[in-house]
Write a protein that holds these residues in place. Structure first.
Motif, short mmCIF file in Angstrom:
data_model
loop_
_atom_site.label_atom_id
_atom_site.label_comp_id
_atom_site.label_asym_id
_atom_site.label_seq_id
_atom_site.Cartn_x
_atom_site.Cartn_y
_atom_site.Cartn_z
N SER A 270 0.84 -1.19 0.00
CA SER A 270 0.00 0.00 0.00
C SER A 270 0.89 1.25 0.00
O SER A 270 2.10 1.16 0.09
N ASN A 271 0.26 2.40 -0.14
CA ASN A 271 0.91 3.67 0.19
C ASN A 271 -0.18 4.67 0.54
O ASN A 271 -1.37 4.41 0.35
N LEU A 272 0.22 5.81 1.08
CA LEU A 272 -0.76 6.79 1.54
C LEU A 272 -1.65 7.30 0.41
O LEU A 272 -2.76 7.78 0.64
N GLY A 273 -1.15 7.18 -0.83
CA GLY A 273 -1.96 7.62 -1.97
C GLY A 273 -3.24 6.82 -2.12
O GLY A 273 -4.20 7.28 -2.77
N TYR A 274 -3.30 5.64 -1.52
CA TYR A 274 -4.52 4.82 -1.63
C TYR A 274 -5.71 5.46 -0.92
O TYR A 274 -6.83 5.02 -1.09
N ARG A 275 -5.45 6.53 -0.14
CA ARG A 275 -6.56 7.23 0.51
C ARG A 275 -7.44 7.93 -0.53
O ARG A 275 -8.57 8.32 -0.24
N HIS A 276 -6.91 8.08 -1.76
CA HIS A 276 -7.68 8.71 -2.82
C HIS A 276 -8.41 7.69 -3.70
O HIS A 276 -8.96 8.05 -4.74
#
Length: 250
Positions: free
Chosen positions: A85-91
């Protein structure tokens, strides 16, 4: 290929511990396994000592599949790969919302991985979102950890109600008890009552264990460093139960 998800509306119920240890157990059972970490917190990614996913643009199902495939990493355990994962998956929700057939894109994407894996297991973030709806329409079974408490019971009821309202097949839901403390009277009472309300309730019970909490220290699945502890034995039994239900094991 079977597509499974580890999901609950509620956080802190053992979703990631389930995903990490079940993926390991499937691999032990000889299944080529891909663990897809969809939670921006990336806990499953952390446990497997894998770097965060590289960012990629998601314009449509094709670019989403290409980005996920480019990020597949081998774990330290042959036969078990990870899409970190990465924090960009919040989008994820915003990106899916801009696509045609926005509730079904994930299924289309994962179909492309069929030739490569026997099992794809998704570690999902909590809450009901557009990504969650994609997960519901993609999964062959949705594994729902339930701590025998009032709040955890309530979120299972909310999830079942959502499936009824959206006319999704309720048979996909496979709840099971997680983080159980049998000395706790409330736990025992809820465990006596709840399975009768959900025909798909799995029999395996995962006990509460400090060994599970140590996964963060070891940064590997519980089954890899404490194979004989009660929780590890239970995760392996859960894997066997799921394989038996899916007809993958006599």
């Amino acid at each position: 290929m079977k597509i499974l998800s580890s999901y609950s509306i509620k956080g802190g119920v053992g979703k990631t511990a389930l995903a990490v240890n079940l993926a390991f157990a499937f691999r032990e059972a000889g299944r080529r396994t891909l663990l897809l970490d969809l939670d921006p917190q990336g806990a499953a990614t952390f446990y497997f000592r894998v770097a965060s996913a590289e960012k990629f643009r998601m314009r449509d199902a094709g670019s989403l599949a290409e980005g996920l495939r480019r990020n597949i990493r081998e774990s330290d355990f042959p036969g078990l790969d990870i899409v970190p994962s990465n924090l960009g998956y919040r989008h994820f929700d915003i990106l899916l919302d801009g696509m045609a057939k926005r509730r079904r894109q994930l299924r289309k994407v994962l179909e492309e991985f069929k030739p490569d894996y026997d099992v794809i297991l998704m570690d999902c973030p909590p809450n009901i979102t557009l990504l969650s709806e994609n997960v519901f329409r993609t999964s062959d079974a949705i594994l729902v950890p339930v701590i025998p408490t009032v709040l955890s019971r309530r979120t299972l009821e909310q999830l079942a109600g959502f499936f009824r309202d959206e006319e999704l097949p309720g048979g996909l839901l496979r709840p099971f008890f997680s983080m159980v403390q049998k000395r706790n009277r409330m736990h025992r009472e809820i465990m006596d009552e709840l399975p009768a309300e959900y025909p798909g309730f799995l029999e395996t019970v995962i006990p509460f264990s400090a060994d599970v909490e140590k996964m963060g220290l070891h940064r590997m699945p519980l089954l890899a460093y404490s194979r004989a502890c009660a929780a590890a034995v239970a995760y392996r039994a859960l894997c066997d139960e799921i394989l038996s239900l899916s007809g993958s094991r006599p």
